[in-house]
Design an enzyme around this catalytic site. Structure first.
Site, PDB file in Angstrom:
ATOM      1  N   THR A 189       0.810  -1.216   0.000  1.00  0.00           N
ATOM      2  CA  THR A 189       0.000   0.000   0.000  1.00  0.00           C
ATOM      3  C   THR A 189       0.842   1.264   0.000  1.00  0.00           C
ATOM      4  O   THR A 189       1.855   1.351   0.696  1.00  0.00           O
ATOM      5  CB  THR A 189      -0.938   0.008   1.221  1.00  0.00           C
ATOM      6  OG1 THR A 189      -1.727  -1.187   1.211  1.00  0.00           O
ATOM      7  CG2 THR A 189      -1.854   1.214   1.199  1.00  0.00           C
ATOM      8  N   GLU A 190       0.391   2.233  -0.782  1.00  0.00           N
ATOM      9  CA  GLU A 190       1.054   3.531  -0.863  1.00  0.00           C
ATOM     10  C   GLU A 190       0.022   4.641  -0.710  1.00  0.00           C
ATOM     11  O   GLU A 190      -1.188   4.383  -0.788  1.00  0.00           O
ATOM     12  CB  GLU A 190       1.776   3.679  -2.207  1.00  0.00           C
ATOM     13  CG  GLU A 190       2.876   2.666  -2.419  1.00  0.00           C
ATOM     14  CD  GLU A 190       3.633   2.895  -3.728  1.00  0.00           C
ATOM     15  OE1 GLU A 190       3.344   3.899  -4.418  1.00  0.00           O
ATOM     16  OE2 GLU A 190       4.502   2.065  -4.054  1.00  0.00           O
ATOM     17  N   SER A 192      -1.032   6.790  -2.737  1.00  0.00           N
ATOM     18  CA  SER A 192      -1.915   6.930  -3.896  1.00  0.00           C
ATOM     19  C   SER A 192      -2.511   5.602  -4.346  1.00  0.00           C
ATOM     20  O   SER A 192      -3.229   5.554  -5.343  1.00  0.00           O
ATOM     21  CB  SER A 192      -1.143   7.551  -5.070  1.00  0.00           C
ATOM     22  OG  SER A 192      -0.073   6.700  -5.457  1.00  0.00           O
ATOM     23  N   SER A 195      -6.891   0.368  -2.596  1.00  0.00           N
ATOM     24  CA  SER A 195      -7.497  -0.728  -3.348  1.00  0.00           C
ATOM     25  C   SER A 195      -6.957  -0.777  -4.774  1.00  0.00           C
ATOM     26  O   SER A 195      -6.925  -1.836  -5.393  1.00  0.00           O
ATOM     27  CB  SER A 195      -9.022  -0.561  -3.375  1.00  0.00           C
ATOM     28  OG  SER A 195      -9.555  -0.712  -2.080  1.00  0.00           O
ATOM     29  N   SER A 223       1.944  -3.142   8.415  1.00  0.00           N
ATOM     30  CA  SER A 223       1.985  -3.905   9.668  1.00  0.00           C
ATOM     31  C   SER A 223       3.364  -4.542   9.818  1.00  0.00           C
ATOM     32  O   SER A 223       3.891  -5.140   8.872  1.00  0.00           O
ATOM     33  CB  SER A 223       0.909  -4.994   9.674  1.00  0.00           C
ATOM     34  OG  SER A 223      -0.382  -4.423   9.650  1.00  0.00           O
ATOM     35  N   GLU A 432      -6.341  -6.006   3.528  1.00  0.00           N
ATOM     36  CA  GLU A 432      -6.199  -7.227   2.725  1.00  0.00           C
ATOM     37  C   GLU A 432      -7.354  -7.379   1.743  1.00  0.00           C
ATOM     38  O   GLU A 432      -7.877  -8.472   1.538  1.00  0.00           O
ATOM     39  CB  GLU A 432      -6.056  -8.461   3.620  1.00  0.00           C
ATOM     40  CG  GLU A 432      -4.750  -8.470   4.406  1.00  0.00           C
ATOM     41  CD  GLU A 432      -4.449  -9.806   5.044  1.00  0.00           C
ATOM     42  OE1 GLU A 432      -4.819 -10.833   4.459  1.00  0.00           O
ATOM     43  OE2 GLU A 432      -3.841  -9.821   6.120  1.00  0.00           O
ATOM     44  N   GLY A 433      -7.719  -6.278   1.127  1.00  0.00           N
ATOM     45  CA  GLY A 433      -8.838  -6.263   0.195  1.00  0.00           C
ATOM     46  C   GLY A 433     -10.080  -5.797   0.908  1.00  0.00           C
ATOM     47  O   GLY A 433     -10.649  -6.526   1.721  1.00  0.00           O
ATOM     48  N   GLN A 532     -22.254  -1.195 -10.537  1.00  0.00           N
ATOM     49  CA  GLN A 532     -21.881  -1.678  -9.209  1.00  0.00           C
ATOM     50  C   GLN A 532     -23.082  -2.083  -8.369  1.00  0.00           C
ATOM     51  O   GLN A 532     -22.974  -2.984  -7.527  1.00  0.00           O
ATOM     52  CB  GLN A 532     -21.052  -0.616  -8.487  1.00  0.00           C
ATOM     53  CG  GLN A 532     -19.689  -0.407  -9.112  1.00  0.00           C
ATOM     54  CD  GLN A 532     -18.719   0.314  -8.196  1.00  0.00           C
ATOM     55  OE1 GLN A 532     -19.009   0.574  -7.035  1.00  0.00           O
ATOM     56  NE2 GLN A 532     -17.553   0.639  -8.726  1.00  0.00           N
TER      57      GLN A 532
END
Length: 623
Positions: A189-190, A192, A195, A223, A432-433, A532
């Protein structure tokens, strides 16, 4: 029905399936399909076949029992000391208050082997199967989710890539270290890219001498980020494709000792406070080319497989959390007297306890069904693992919230520990999603699978004399379904007699579900990937169908083995199946134009709120 017209519509839809809602859902759906041959592929996945309106029982019935006698004995020896450790040594309240795990606790966990549960014994670990791992994780989840995250970030994702994709040299060099005292972390993860994992900015460029990749960038919310010595890091790398240089994600094994690796201060979090969460920075880090994990440009596949492989562990941990909260609520309800009665004698409290027990039972069933399938060598379990994570995290929140409600004011106090558990739980629906992305992943991957089979039917129409069997088979299914004669799969031999009615209802609803998928494809064509509201409803139906199958299977096993609580399990399964199949029966109505118009009304309102930066309506006082 015009079969050819339908299949052409589906072909257009599936042809554009690379335009999924986000890079992460796109990557997961693509990874699930990339290994399949062109055209319609076959799968034993319950959820994939559900999108075709077919009930595939192979990975559901009977309930998996993959442990050998030796594995069962090993687990029986491991569980008691782990239980004792968490009851007598670990102090979750102190860990939370101090925002760190006590050093003595960490030392004890290393001594127990808790940081290398699935590493082969010859490389320093305990060599446990997925099912054995799930049972121990369940114990941890019942006591301290913050410690659970520290353990999970280390082995469920931190060095899992080395287990899954590492070559012989990488495994031999790193696995003894991550079981011998060195922490690991998963760095994706960053700022920007949450997801949207495909939009990461961290880059790695090959050095002029070709011996190293020079890594630069940063990661957030990692983590174990401040304590990890060994990290699985994902970065963009230039690769040659069709004569052009393009960026593709590559996974690297990075050591803090390489130099240029630093981390920020621990984040001050709402929950799981004792787990170490930091930013991690990479400045001209020289990563040996030998530390590429899974091949240059294959990082997205590596990341998705790591996450898919570990999701069942989250369901196992949260099954333990729910069991502990349910026990606490039940004990309180059995002793607390109000208005001359114990709380457990009131119908509303009984209903709460029943619903909590159902949710825990379903979560636990999913965890051990997925881990059991993985141990049995099943390959298509990714949608089921995603469902287990979504369901477990939603259910755990509901169960602990209701436990607090049953305890009343006492539940709100820190002394009972439930407020800490509720804070700890909130992250599970995000990391984790996110559950939102995973629902889209389930729906889009299922639609892609169903579409590939409809494409096969389209090819059959082009040469009907050579494919009469397929054409007549599909035509017969549609005809019987259209006049209401279709019955679905016969599950009677696979379930306990008490559950056959529920199983028949599930089989019927699966047929209807397939019709809903076809109707959605026929209506939206390639545009379904952007609908969606429709995708979320299809995902909800898939979750209801799979959870129903899981509990019918587990309860039938309990009846077959004449387990002490078999009668109770049968009633739990029957109750859940009744509710879930009723929701499945309402799916067609939920996808009807009127229902979707209301959804469109809500999305328009949401767009207005976003544009205005908050509530548009002024106070009725107009002040």
């Amino acid at each position: 029905m015009k079969g050819t017209k339908l299949v052409v519509c589906v072909n257009r839809c599936i042809g554009s399936s690379n335009r999924l809602i986000s890079a992460r859902s796109r990557g997961m759906a693509t990874a699930a399909a990339a290994e399949a041959p062109r055209g319609a592929r076959q799968s034993a996945s319950f959820t994939l076949n559900l999108f075709r309106g077919q009930l595939e029982p192979t990975q559901v019935f009977p309930f998996p029992e993959p442990m050998s006698d030796e594995q069962r004995q090993t687990l029986a020896e491991l569980v008691p000391p782990v239980e004792k450790f968490f009851q007598e040594v670990n102090d979750p309240a102190k860990n939370d208050a101090d925002a760190q795990i006590e050093q003595g606790t960490l030392a004890g966990l290393w001594e127990l082997g808790a940081f290398g549960l699935q590493v082969p014994t010859e490389l320093g670990g305990l060599g446990l199967s997925n099912t054995q791992y799930a049972r121990l994780v369940e114990v941890v989840g019942a006591h301290d989710l913050g410690v659970g995250i520290t353990l999970g970030a280390h082995q469920s994702i931190g060095f899992k890539g080395i287990l899954l994709f590492g070559n012989e040299q990488q495994r031999a060099h790193y696995l003894p270290r991550v079981t011998g005292g060195e922490y690991a972390a998963f760095c994706l993860t960053e700022p920007s890219s949450g997801s949207d994992a495909g939009s990461i900015k961290t880059r790695a460029v090959l050095s002029p001498d070709g011996k190293h990749f020079i890594l630069n960038g940063s990661k957030i919310w990692i983590s174990n980020g401040g304590i990890a010595e060994i990290m699985t890091v994902f970065a963009q790398t230039p690769v040659q494709k069709d004569g052009k240089t393009v960026d593709k994600v590559t996974a690297f094994i990075v050591e803090r000792s390489f130099g240029g690796v630093s981390s920020g201060p621990p984040e001050n979090k709402m929950g799981i406070r004792c787990s170490n969460t930091t930013e991690v920075y990479y400045e001209d880090v020289k990563v040996p080319v030998e530390n590429v994990l899974g091949g240059v440009g294959n990082g997205f596949k590596v990341a998705m497989n790591i996450l898919n492989n570990g999701r069942f562990g989250m369901a196992a941990a949260l099954a333990g959390t729910q069991r502990a909260a349910l026990r606490q609520a039940a004990e309180h309800a059995a002793t607390r007297v109000q208005f001359g009665k114990r709380l457990c004698e009131f119908g509303s409290v009984q209903e709460k306890l029943a619903r909590m027990a159902m949710l825990q039972y379903v979560t636990e069933s999913l965890a051990y069904m997925v881990s059991g399938n993985m141990d049995s060598g099943c390959q298509d379990y990714h949608l089921e693992a995603a469902i287990s994570k979504v369901f477990a995290s939603d259910s755990a929140w509901a169960v602990v919230d209701e436990a607090i409600q049953i305890l009343g004011g006492m539940g709100f106090m820190k002394a009972t520990g439930l407020e800490r558990v509720l804070r700890d739980l909130r992250i599970f629906r995000i990391f984790e999603g996110t559950n939102d992305i995973l629902r889209l992943f389930v729906a889009l991957t299922g639609i892609q699978f169903a579409g590939s089979h409809l494409q096969e039917l389209m090819r059959a129409f082009k040469n009907p004399t050579a494919h009469l069997g397929l054409i007549f088979s599909e035509a017969g299914k549609r005809a019987t379904r259209a006049v209401g004669l279709a019955r679905g799969a016969d599950l009677d031999p696979l379930v306990a007699p008490e559950l056959r009615g529920a199983a028949r209802e599930l089989a019927r609803r699966v047929l209807e579900y397939g019709a809903c998928v076809e109707a959605a494809l026929r209506k939206y064509g390639r545009g379904v990937v952007d609908e969606q509201l429709v995708l979320n409803r299809l995902a909800a139906g898939a979750i209801d169908a799979y959870t129903t199958a899981a509990v019918l299977s587990r309860a039938s096993r309990a009846a077959r083995l004449q387990l002490p609580a078999a009668a109770h399990e049968l009633r739990l399964a029957e109750a859940w199946a009744a509710e879930a199949t009723e929701r499945l029966g309402a799916l067609a109505a939920a996808l009807a134009p009127g229902a979707l118009r209301h959804g469109a009304r809500l999305t328009a309102l949401g767009a207005d709120v976003a544009a205005a930066g908050g509530q548009l309506a002024r106070s009725p006082l107009n002040l």
